[in-house]
Design a protein around this motif. Structure first.
Motif, PDB file in Angstrom:
ATOM      1  N   GLY A   9      -7.806  72.036 -30.695  1.00  0.00           N
ATOM      2  CA  GLY A   9      -7.421  70.637 -30.511  1.00  0.00           C
ATOM      3  C   GLY A   9      -8.612  69.687 -30.450  1.00  0.00           C
ATOM      4  O   GLY A   9      -8.446  68.480 -30.609  1.00  0.00           O
ATOM      5  N   LYS A  10      -9.813  70.233 -30.221  1.00  0.00           N
ATOM      6  CA  LYS A  10     -11.007  69.386 -30.203  1.00  0.00           C
ATOM      7  C   LYS A  10     -11.363  68.992 -31.641  1.00  0.00           C
ATOM      8  O   LYS A  10     -10.937  69.627 -32.594  1.00  0.00           O
ATOM      9  CB  LYS A  10     -12.174  70.121 -29.545  1.00  0.00           C
ATOM     10  N   GLN A  11     -12.177  67.957 -31.746  1.00  0.00           N
ATOM     11  CA  GLN A  11     -12.484  67.430 -33.062  1.00  0.00           C
ATOM     12  C   GLN A  11     -13.877  67.826 -33.543  1.00  0.00           C
ATOM     13  O   GLN A  11     -14.869  67.491 -32.888  1.00  0.00           O
ATOM     14  CB  GLN A  11     -12.371  65.907 -33.047  1.00  0.00           C
ATOM     15  N   LEU A  12     -13.919  68.527 -34.663  1.00  0.00           N
ATOM     16  CA  LEU A  12     -15.205  68.863 -35.274  1.00  0.00           C
ATOM     17  C   LEU A  12     -15.667  67.657 -36.077  1.00  0.00           C
ATOM     18  O   LEU A  12     -14.905  67.099 -36.864  1.00  0.00           O
ATOM     19  CB  LEU A  12     -15.046  70.080 -36.196  1.00  0.00           C
ATOM     20  N   CYS A  13     -16.920  67.242 -35.840  1.00  0.00           N
ATOM     21  CA  CYS A  13     -17.431  66.024 -36.465  1.00  0.00           C
ATOM     22  C   CYS A  13     -18.713  66.314 -37.238  1.00  0.00           C
ATOM     23  O   CYS A  13     -19.592  67.025 -36.774  1.00  0.00           O
ATOM     24  CB  CYS A  13     -17.736  64.964 -35.403  1.00  0.00           C
ATOM     25  N   ARG A  14     -18.796  65.716 -38.414  1.00  0.00           N
ATOM     26  CA  ARG A  14     -19.950  65.970 -39.278  1.00  0.00           C
ATOM     27  C   ARG A  14     -20.358  64.665 -39.966  1.00  0.00           C
ATOM     28  O   ARG A  14     -19.515  63.980 -40.557  1.00  0.00           O
ATOM     29  CB  ARG A  14     -19.561  67.006 -40.335  1.00  0.00           C
ATOM     30  N   ARG A  15     -21.648  64.340 -39.825  1.00  0.00           N
ATOM     31  CA  ARG A  15     -22.156  63.198 -40.572  1.00  0.00           C
ATOM     32  C   ARG A  15     -22.842  63.717 -41.819  1.00  0.00           C
ATOM     33  O   ARG A  15     -23.852  64.421 -41.740  1.00  0.00           O
ATOM     34  CB  ARG A  15     -23.146  62.396 -39.731  1.00  0.00           C
ATOM     35  N   LEU A  16     -22.297  63.379 -42.963  1.00  0.00           N
ATOM     36  CA  LEU A  16     -22.841  63.850 -44.230  1.00  0.00           C
ATOM     37  C   LEU A  16     -24.125  63.111 -44.565  1.00  0.00           C
ATOM     38  O   LEU A  16     -24.455  62.107 -43.932  1.00  0.00           O
ATOM     39  CB  LEU A  16     -21.814  63.647 -45.347  1.00  0.00           C
ATOM     40  N   SER A  50     -24.662  61.247 -46.923  1.00  0.00           N
ATOM     41  CA  SER A  50     -24.319  59.893 -47.359  1.00  0.00           C
ATOM     42  C   SER A  50     -24.089  58.945 -46.184  1.00  0.00           C
ATOM     43  O   SER A  50     -24.027  57.727 -46.363  1.00  0.00           O
ATOM     44  CB  SER A  50     -23.057  59.935 -48.210  1.00  0.00           C
ATOM     45  N   GLY A  51     -23.966  59.518 -44.974  1.00  0.00           N
ATOM     46  CA  GLY A  51     -23.677  58.691 -43.820  1.00  0.00           C
ATOM     47  C   GLY A  51     -22.216  58.710 -43.443  1.00  0.00           C
ATOM     48  O   GLY A  51     -21.845  58.314 -42.339  1.00  0.00           O
ATOM     49  N   LYS A  52     -21.385  59.173 -44.348  1.00  0.00           N
ATOM     50  CA  LYS A  52     -19.956  59.273 -44.073  1.00  0.00           C
ATOM     51  C   LYS A  52     -19.686  60.322 -42.998  1.00  0.00           C
ATOM     52  O   LYS A  52     -20.319  61.381 -43.000  1.00  0.00           O
ATOM     53  CB  LYS A  52     -19.204  59.659 -45.351  1.00  0.00           C
ATOM     54  N   ILE A  53     -18.780  59.995 -42.085  1.00  0.00           N
ATOM     55  CA  ILE A  53     -18.447  60.923 -41.008  1.00  0.00           C
ATOM     56  C   ILE A  53     -17.077  61.544 -41.248  1.00  0.00           C
ATOM     57  O   ILE A  53     -16.103  60.841 -41.504  1.00  0.00           O
ATOM     58  CB  ILE A  53     -18.480  60.216 -39.637  1.00  0.00           C
ATOM     59  N   LYS A  84     -17.645  74.982 -46.317  1.00  0.00           N
ATOM     60  CA  LYS A  84     -17.832  74.332 -47.614  1.00  0.00           C
ATOM     61  C   LYS A  84     -17.365  72.872 -47.536  1.00  0.00           C
ATOM     62  O   LYS A  84     -18.045  71.957 -47.982  1.00  0.00           O
ATOM     63  CB  LYS A  84     -17.060  75.089 -48.702  1.00  0.00           C
ATOM     64  N   HIS A  85     -16.201  72.694 -46.943  1.00  0.00           N
ATOM     65  CA  HIS A  85     -15.636  71.351 -46.818  1.00  0.00           C
ATOM     66  C   HIS A  85     -16.513  70.431 -45.985  1.00  0.00           C
ATOM     67  O   HIS A  85     -16.697  69.257 -46.312  1.00  0.00           O
ATOM     68  CB  HIS A  85     -14.234  71.447 -46.198  1.00  0.00           C
ATOM     69  N   PHE A  86     -17.063  70.972 -44.902  1.00  0.00           N
ATOM     70  CA  PHE A  86     -17.915  70.176 -44.019  1.00  0.00           C
ATOM     71  C   PHE A  86     -19.386  70.193 -44.424  1.00  0.00           C
ATOM     72  O   PHE A  86     -20.214  69.596 -43.753  1.00  0.00           O
ATOM     73  CB  PHE A  86     -17.788  70.671 -42.569  1.00  0.00           C
TER      74      PHE A  86
END
Length: 176
Positions: A23-30, A32-35, A115-117
């Motif tokens: 239920g927690k949120q995995l966060c990734r800043r690419l 490009s800066g997109k999160i 791969k997606h992240f």
DNA sequence: TGCGCGATTCTC
DNA sequence: AGAATCGCGCAT
């Protein structure tokens, strides 16, 4: 209201962390800066020296040494020579343990997820407890524990019946 | 120094 | 059912 999961969150029994990550949120800043954010819906615990399914059961090596380090860091390794698998370390330094992130909403499978992240070895041993390239956030609306199911881990029959049977995989079973 | 297999996924 | 394909553990 969002808060970044801190070191104390991961410095706990591995099974608790694995379950609570659902239920927690995995966060990734690419680059490009997109999160990118997605809720975790599948985890697996690999805990201690005795767990025969864990890389750590054979002792520390160059690959798995991060598992023996402090909590709240990324343990990333190449699986089958093809896929990067993403884990988060738990427990105190010296005690080998980690939680494999198997799936997030919309992306099932530990190899597909990385791969997606766009997560690869460059994140190995990186701190996850502050906002940067990769971190985890709590979100409003706690997930009911009754919706979290524990099952045996996937693909670990080589570890022997006793360890393969441990219900250390946690899956978010959404109603409807 | 070599061989078999793995916390997987995609295609035939 | 097989391929892709890299490291590690264990046997030579």
């Amino acid at each position: 209201m969002q808060r970044v999961l801190n070191k104390a969150f991961f410095d706990r029994p591995t099974l608790d962390v694995a379950r609570d990550l659902i239920g927690k949120q995995l966060c990734r800043r690419l680059e490009s800066g997109k999160i990118i954010r997605a809720r975790i819906c599948g985890t697996e615990a690999y805990d201690g020296f005795e767990d025969r399914a864990s890389h750590a059961s054979k002792g520390a090596t160059t690959r798995n040494v991060v598992m023996f380090g402090p909590p709240g860091r990324a343990y990333i390794y190449l699986c089958y020579g093809v896929h990067w698998l993403f884990n988060i370390t738990t427990r105190e330094k010296g005690y080998p343990a980690a939680v494999l992130i198997r799936a997030v909403e919309g992306v099932a499978g530990p190899g597909r997820l990385t791969k997606h992240f766009q997560i690869s070895s460059s994140f190995n041993d990186q701190l996850l407890t502050r906002v940067g390239g990769l971190w985890v956030e709590d979100v409003d609306g706690e997930v009911s524990p009754t919706r979290i199911v524990a099952t045996p881990r996937v693909g670990v029959n080589y570890a022997g019946a006793e360890w393969a049977a441990m219900p250390w995989r946690f899956v978010w079973e959404k109603q409807e």
